[in-house]
Design an enzyme around this catalytic site. Structure first.
Site, PDB file in Angstrom:
ATOM      1  N   ARG A 111     -11.005 -13.926  12.663  1.00 15.20           N
ATOM      2  CA  ARG A 111     -12.469 -13.877  12.664  1.00 15.20           C
ATOM      3  C   ARG A 111     -12.951 -12.834  11.661  1.00 15.20           C
ATOM      4  O   ARG A 111     -12.166 -12.088  11.114  1.00 15.20           O
ATOM      5  CB  ARG A 111     -12.991 -13.555  14.063  1.00 15.20           C
ATOM      6  CG  ARG A 111     -12.501 -12.222  14.621  1.00 15.20           C
ATOM      7  CD  ARG A 111     -13.109 -11.971  16.006  1.00 15.20           C
ATOM      8  NE  ARG A 111     -12.707 -10.666  16.513  1.00 15.20           N
ATOM      9  CZ  ARG A 111     -13.133 -10.131  17.654  1.00 15.20           C
ATOM     10  NH1 ARG A 111     -13.979 -10.791  18.425  1.00 15.20           N
ATOM     11  NH2 ARG A 111     -12.731  -8.941  18.037  1.00 15.20           N
ATOM     12  N   GLU A 150     -20.226  -7.792  16.657  1.00 10.73           N
ATOM     13  CA  GLU A 150     -19.481  -6.573  16.314  1.00 10.73           C
ATOM     14  C   GLU A 150     -19.297  -6.394  14.808  1.00 10.73           C
ATOM     15  O   GLU A 150     -18.167  -6.391  14.291  1.00 10.73           O
ATOM     16  CB  GLU A 150     -18.123  -6.570  17.025  1.00 10.73           C
ATOM     17  CG  GLU A 150     -18.267  -6.502  18.534  1.00 10.73           C
ATOM     18  CD  GLU A 150     -16.951  -6.667  19.296  1.00 10.73           C
ATOM     19  OE1 GLU A 150     -15.936  -6.988  18.654  1.00 10.73           O
ATOM     20  OE2 GLU A 150     -16.953  -6.479  20.510  1.00 10.73           O
ATOM     21  N   GLU A 329     -20.885  -6.214  26.197  1.00 10.72           N
ATOM     22  CA  GLU A 329     -19.549  -6.574  26.689  1.00 10.72           C
ATOM     23  C   GLU A 329     -19.001  -5.360  27.431  1.00 10.72           C
ATOM     24  O   GLU A 329     -18.741  -4.324  26.822  1.00 10.72           O
ATOM     25  CB  GLU A 329     -18.620  -6.946  25.524  1.00 10.72           C
ATOM     26  CG  GLU A 329     -19.112  -8.122  24.701  1.00 10.72           C
ATOM     27  CD  GLU A 329     -18.143  -8.540  23.590  1.00 10.72           C
ATOM     28  OE1 GLU A 329     -17.017  -8.026  23.550  1.00 10.72           O
ATOM     29  OE2 GLU A 329     -18.545  -9.370  22.753  1.00 10.72           O
ATOM     30  N   GLU A 377      -6.595 -14.214  22.749  1.00 15.54           N
ATOM     31  CA  GLU A 377      -6.971 -13.355  23.872  1.00 15.54           C
ATOM     32  C   GLU A 377      -6.354 -13.766  25.204  1.00 15.54           C
ATOM     33  O   GLU A 377      -6.891 -13.417  26.253  1.00 15.54           O
ATOM     34  CB  GLU A 377      -8.498 -13.274  23.974  1.00 15.54           C
ATOM     35  CG  GLU A 377      -9.071 -12.256  22.991  1.00 15.54           C
ATOM     36  CD  GLU A 377     -10.592 -12.153  23.039  1.00 15.54           C
ATOM     37  OE1 GLU A 377     -11.224 -12.815  23.874  1.00 15.54           O
ATOM     38  OE2 GLU A 377     -11.138 -11.384  22.223  1.00 15.54           O
ATOM     39  N   HIS A 380      -6.053 -10.920  27.619  1.00 14.11           N
ATOM     40  CA  HIS A 380      -7.265 -10.165  27.960  1.00 14.11           C
ATOM     41  C   HIS A 380      -7.797 -10.711  29.282  1.00 14.11           C
ATOM     42  O   HIS A 380      -7.830 -11.911  29.485  1.00 14.11           O
ATOM     43  CB  HIS A 380      -8.308 -10.361  26.847  1.00 14.11           C
ATOM     44  CG  HIS A 380      -9.410  -9.363  26.866  1.00 14.11           C
ATOM     45  ND1 HIS A 380     -10.314  -9.268  27.896  1.00 14.11           N
ATOM     46  CD2 HIS A 380      -9.761  -8.405  25.982  1.00 14.11           C
ATOM     47  CE1 HIS A 380     -11.182  -8.296  27.630  1.00 14.11           C
ATOM     48  NE2 HIS A 380     -10.860  -7.748  26.472  1.00 14.11           N
TER      49      HIS A 380
END
Lengths: 649, 649, 649
Positions: A111, A150, A329, A377, A380
């Site tokens: 990303r 972000e 988040e 992820e 996560h």
């Protein structure tokens, strides 16, 4: 203020309906509602799904996703998906990709694979933003927008490829007008660096040895500006097509590569992404292994609250005040991106949520609803496990009583001044590789917090009139504007400077009159020498140990408060005072503690001694006591279990 | 079985006649014969000498070299020289060169400078292989062939250049048929990674942050397949032109980048190159400095024997049994490629040779005959010194009595399951940077060895019917086939799983039902949480310390055997048992020791307590006791000197 | 001898008039004169100011600058400005830029951005040199010239780009004549590295694993030669246009990438740039943290004096003697380029100046006059602070009494032999990553200095007839010439060899007869084995601890002096003696100390026991005692304060 008009804290969650089968959507929405959530953030990263091939949009899934949430009474936060340009776009326009500082193209496959300066990408960014905004901008279920995701994550603020290379000289030309002015500002007479045209100027990477710090400083400003204008383009479209909806961006922890003050100006309010355990392992490089171990399951209280205070103060830039913000988040289990990713302690999710509120958050939105079963992820966590059972964090969220967390102000009487340009120039030439800008700032911040004091972290251009004490631990780049603000502030407040203050001018040079340049009359003295202490080397100021950094002053009309007692600066002033200005040249936790304590008393700011691992924070007339220790503590007349909060009136 | 029909261990040596004057050849051959050697491996790397310019072969020197050895009664092992394409070939076809993960061409000037996917190189590889095979394939002195040399050495399995870039999408297309199936398998909906065509897919390097683990997993499979087919091309030519000769390849220690099971299928038997001291310094990154110091002059007994056991089991893939193997290059002095290269202890060469036999080696071939007086290896020892005097290792080889080491079976009753796909996915996302796949596997292996147990290291697809106890410390990638094999194995054997078992599907995702996916009924429970412990953090399971990793389970119809007593998992099951399946979630050397000891008793596998640094290994009805300590030890009723072996009946 | 005809030490300073306003020039000149300075070095790096656009020179400022200094009676040292080609030149000819070993172009933006092999750059280097020399060569104020600046700084000796790639094969061709001779010299039969044409030979970077050490060795020679001829071109022009002026170059500390003996041949005398604190932090990677802390504010006495002795001996190459030299840049405050940059102790500047004199400096020139207020060096100190007040070093310079430091000889009776080719081959294949060439050399040098002995550091080709003791700690590359010199030296002197002596031939191979090749008769023995000891591993020679390296010998007609008592070499000779030659195979500080002490006694060289941190140095019949300790010490009947010098007759 943020979008909400709630009398108390609200909660949200980040969800990715496209990651699960369609038959789960209604079920999840019901569960989210039952859990007491207000907001659901969706559509982040989903560009390839919205536009599978160029110009052919597929909105069906998103129409339904918004509708399902709306029907359940949840408010939708939509994201522009520009953090992840799709494969077809990159294949068509590989020039969108950024280059790293080593001159390598940063490829598609994760990303944030774009250069903010790319005109081609900007066009596509505006196009997809407009397409989304036109379709959902006025949907009754849509409460607001998050731009991109972000900014700067994975070192993506600065690109060293053709797009930035093309834009940088033009940016310089508009800043300096003539090449002679640039040469003078940068001091290019040094090492024969004089340019005879803007087109000769490259990006400051891959130089044989360190590049000119003024060159780098302007490159930092340029890269920051590219983010600013990139976002402004999106915001302008969203404002046009989605009236009445808020626009925010989710900033990240200690990100340092762009000027968050400038970038947040066009937003309604600020959000940030709080990952306390990852933050400690990954960002806080200056913390010892002992500290990292102690707080491995909660994060460090001051690292977390510093960021709350930083983001609360972000929009106070240019004469404003700190404002409520969102945690967009919020970690609610373990993360997957630090070298070690321990489970949070029992109680940590409640602790983090309450702490966020106490430092000014209006909304805390957890990341993420269900743990991902695919791709980067999978390790996560989310509120739900892979198997959809409620994970540990879920239960802590469920037990929250939101009315315990009323809306209202954080009554800080102390300001800590922060400035990204000082950070850039400090960290470029640390002179002592162990003493970064953030480490220097955190020494002062943590000391204040250990004294039970609430702190606003603000830019010097904020309204400083309400503070009794203003602490500027590391304002090394000094502009005329900041000097003016500081002079004015000393009329009503006690002002404390740390080392290196006003060592650099706006263009990154050193004042011809040496430190403190034209601020010398305010502080009442001048620099004699600074001393960079290697590990193991320590000097003395009275009974205090000095490590890392020692700066000695020649007092003009200031009074010496403390004097070095050892080392090459023995006999030289370490701390001086003139009027309302106290300047502390020595890096000494003990000395800083005592001086701040005295200053707080002088400024009539109440001090509350709290044991190690305990912090207090005030909001809306309440005081939240936080125990970050893995053991119970008796404090303020109450017995607090390990990792817990207590609300006191 | 290997080529030999000897009743006992045979020896060999790697020699490079082209490195010494012609007048040494007969003398060396005599000395080799006198030393009791059977095999001499030659012609490795000698392409430029065989074919000084394209298409013009010079076989004279090699004809003579083979003839000299044959006349002396030595058996020749010839090597295809493809590990070192000559300068003229690289100048003509620079596209043969591999690219590293940083995007740099890996230049000519050492060895292994080729991309396995290069069609151009493949053609030349087949050409030189055929030329050699036609000339020497039926020479009576030629006993067999080694393909290339040490596939994967110097990180050469994976190339990131145009040859691999061209081949990878085609490989994917043949694996997935449709791009939609690939998108689903990889979970490309995450981060907008969806591809609309195979031609959009790049190699997974230089991405902005970590690439999709499924993308990487398939790239690992692809690169492994390139080695497999590269070798198969050579083997097919050798089989055609050199009937009756064996074909092997010399694998290397813990190399992890390709699937050794797949790559060894086409070979007659497996060889590996054993460098005990270099292995400890260079590969065993998880070992402490204390361990590295203790075993600096012998290597670590379990690291060596693990590799013997691994390579013995390599061809047991797909329903087979472990088989004798060769050590093609056995260290017989000091190496030159580790950060520190200490001299082996007195007795180490005998110890290593005997240990190799005890773990199933039919032949041990020393590297190298005479120390090189030129180029990269001048600081590497051989059996002869530079000055041709016998070096320390020579004397130990001379003293060996080969009839003490009869051919026969290794009677292992315990299998340790190993799988390269699990390794790839584990190490890609370690979650705790200190706990690699190999470290996890070695904890279980070393524990078994410290209990005096012989172990077969095999792929889950091997014939598991003969084992009483099967240990699977790290089978994190779970295929349908493996699940089936495991289910079947529990019908007769006790089965022990380590953490992360069945956490990933064949395509690298996580099961939608969470760990253990469809294996849950076999283990009798489900994952609640895993916990990654940073250094210094330790939790408790009863009296046992847990470090690095803690996994807690929800027992369904399993019985909890041990429960966490501290940390976020306190009260949660750490070890569970259902029927013949024991699942151990905690990384705890003490707990693992006790559980394995109990399991061995239950499985009626004899345990032999051996002191630190002592190991026992059984073959052909004998037991070899090995003392790796630098001091004498009383063990099993006998006094063993430092670094020695003792054969017991 | 150097240019000066002064009866005693003279001082100078490096100044950059172009960095300050014109109105400061006269004032600075007066202050410099008053401070007792003789020389001012200017014009370094000032190319862009001299030639703002191609071919249009601007001499006005430099005319004035020279004139101002000359009027004040100061002598000017001018620099060729070639360390910093201007932006316009690089834009026009980017092919001037060097490439790093990773294949990246080293960009404009700092300094030293050129490839010495670039023909284009050579032309411009000659052009600007001639322009300057014609204008100022005969100016009465100009005393001499410095070529360029700090050759090799920032790893700029070796470039891996097209300019070097084009020149290297031609250089090889002229060295070897035929490709067969090159193949033989390099041992290219190894790993199929044989070339069939010079044009196939690349630069030895980016190879898959380590390149052929002979290839690298010749590349080192080539790169060194490029510097030599680059400088010779400038020197030839300066000699032509500036008769009667000296020409020197300012070398740097432990720079290792070129052969300083060869490069200094064309100079009148040698200079070097002494930065004691930076040197310790930045270059002395083998020193412990304790040592770095102890000497953080003074630098390590032996590291500094070693460089003095090295540069004093530089022009003794090919039959000459050590000569006085200059310290062209002497640290006089803190530097800015090490990881930590502490302030020097009170007294350090005087200590360094006196020490430089005692080791043969005729002139000490401080860097720099006023601290820079711009660009990369704003955190580097000068004699004046940024605000033009005298900094701490200024006061120490002012207090010097120059007549205390008379001109004259350094009466060394001990020679330490040093050779860059040995360094290159040693460090390429250290075999023990902790034992570099410099570390090995410094063990012997420091031991001698701790015994109060003066040492000449010289190339083996120097006139060795005056020495009573000759120490060769690391002469691993042995040429016929050196062997001859050593044989001759043993006729009158005691000769001590360290390990690895004569392990490599001139082309980087190992002798076919093993170590010591044809030197074996001189040392009286041969190598049996070398042993590389990892950290923590230590063996014994009598009561002495051996670490890092142990080499065992087979004595032929030598007598064993010491024998290993532990480890694989137990019983093997560690130190042997034949006639006047003592060979020490063990790395053992205690053993080396005792052996050197005995050897000094035998050679009738006086020993003076000095406490830790104290050093003595003799020149012109005086003895300078130096206290580098941060505390006072009673020594030689006098009480020395912390960081001080005492002159004894």
């Amino acid at each position: 203020m943020t979008e909400q008009h709630h009398p108390h804290l609200t909660l949200g969650v980040c969800d990715y309906p496209e990651h699960v089968p369609r038959d789960r959507w209604e079920i999840y929405a019901q569960q989210q509602k039952e859990l007491g959530l207000t907001y659901v953030r969706i559509a982040e990263f989903a560009w390839a799904l919205m536009e599978p091939t160029e110009g052919e949009y597929n909105w069906t899934w998103l129409d339904e996703a918004v509708e399902v949430l709306h029907r359940e009474g949840l408010k939708v936060v939509l994201c522009t998906p520009t953090a992840t340009p799709p494969a077809w776009l990159i294949r068509k326009h590989p020039e969108i990709l950024a280059w790293d500082a080593q001159g390598k193209v940063r490829a598609f496959g994760s990303r944030r694979h774009y250069d903010f300066a790319s005109e081609v990408y900007r066009e596509h960014s505006r196009r997809i933003t407009r397409a989304m905004a036109e379709r959902y901008g006025q949907h009754p279920g849509v409460a607001g927008w998050q731009t991109d995701n972000e900014f700067g994550c994975h070192d993506t603020t600065r690109s060293y490829g053709p797009a930035s290379q093309a834009a940088f000289p033009m940016w310089l030309q508009s800043r300096y007008e003539s090449i002679d002015q640039l040469n003078e500002a940068w001091g290019n007479v040094f090492w024969s660096q004089t340019y005879s045209g803007f087109d000769q100027i490259g990006l400051p990477n891959l130089t044989v040895t360190e590049p000119n710090p003024s060159h780098v400083l302007d490159y930092c400003r340029f890269a920051s500006d590219m983010i600013r204008t990139f976002q402004e383009e999106q915001v302008s479209i969203l404002r046009e097509c989605s009236p009445g909806r808020f626009i925010t961006h989710n900033f990240m922890i200690f990100f340092s590569d762009f000027d968050h003050y400038e970038v947040s100006k066009c937003l309604d309010f600020v959000s940030w992404d709080a990952y306390p355990t990852g933050m400690l392992e990954f960002f806080a490089s200056w913390e010892s292994d002992e500290v990292k171990q102690k707080y491995a399951r909660t994060g460090h209280p001051d690292l977390i609250s510093f960021n709350h205070d930083l983001y609360r103060g972000l929009k106070a830039y240019q004469g404003g005040h700190p404002l409520p913000f969102w945690v967009m988040e919020q970690q609610c289990g373990q993360v997957n991106w630090a070298p070690y990713n321990p489970l949070p302690a029992d109680g940590a999710v409640k602790l983090w949520t309450a702490q966020a509120w106490a430092h000014g958050a209006d909304t805390v939105s957890y990341f993420r609803w269900r743990a991902a079963t695919m791709a980067q992820e999978v390790m996560h966590s989310g509120l739900l496990r892979h198997d959809e059972t409620p994970d540990r964090g879920f239960d802590e969220v469920k037990a929250l009583s939101l009315s315990d967390f009323p809306a209202g102000d954080v009554p800080a009487q102390v300001a800590l001044l922060h400035d990204y340009e000082s950070l850039w120039i400090w960290d470029q030439q640390k002179h002592n590789q162990d003493l970064s800008y953030w480490r220097q700032v955190m020494l002062y911040y943590s000391t204040l917090r250990s004294l039970g004091v609430d702190v606003d972290v603000v830019h010097p251009s904020s309204d400083l009139s309400k503070y009794a004490l203003i602490v500027a631990p590391a304002l090394t780049l000094m502009t005329e504007e900041t000097m003016e603000a500081l002079r004015k502030a000393t009329e009503h407040a006690l002002l404390i400077f740390g080392p290196r203050t006003a060592y650099r001018t706006a263009s990154g040079r050193t004042p011809e009159t040496g430190q403190f340049g034209t601020l010398a009359d305010l502080v009442g003295g001048k620099l004699r020498n600074f001393d960079s202490l290697r590990p193991g080397l320590r000097e003395k100021v009275d009974q205090y140990d000095v490590t890392l950094w020692a700066e000695g002053y020649q007092c003009e009309d200031a009074t010496p408060v403390h004097v070095y007692e050892s080392g090459p600066l023995a006999g030289v002033c370490a701390v001086m005072r003139k009027g309302n200005v106290l300047t502390i040249g020595a890096h000494s936790p003990g000395l800083v503690y005592d001086l701040l304590r005295e200053a707080l008393a002088e400024a009539r700011v109440s001090v509350l001694d709290v044991p190690e691992g305990i912090r207090v924070s005030r909001r809306s007339g309440k005081m939240l006591v936080q125990n970050f220790n893995a053991y119970g503590v008796d404090v303020l007349g109450t017995r607090m279990p390990a990792v817990s909060v207590e609300m006191l009136p």
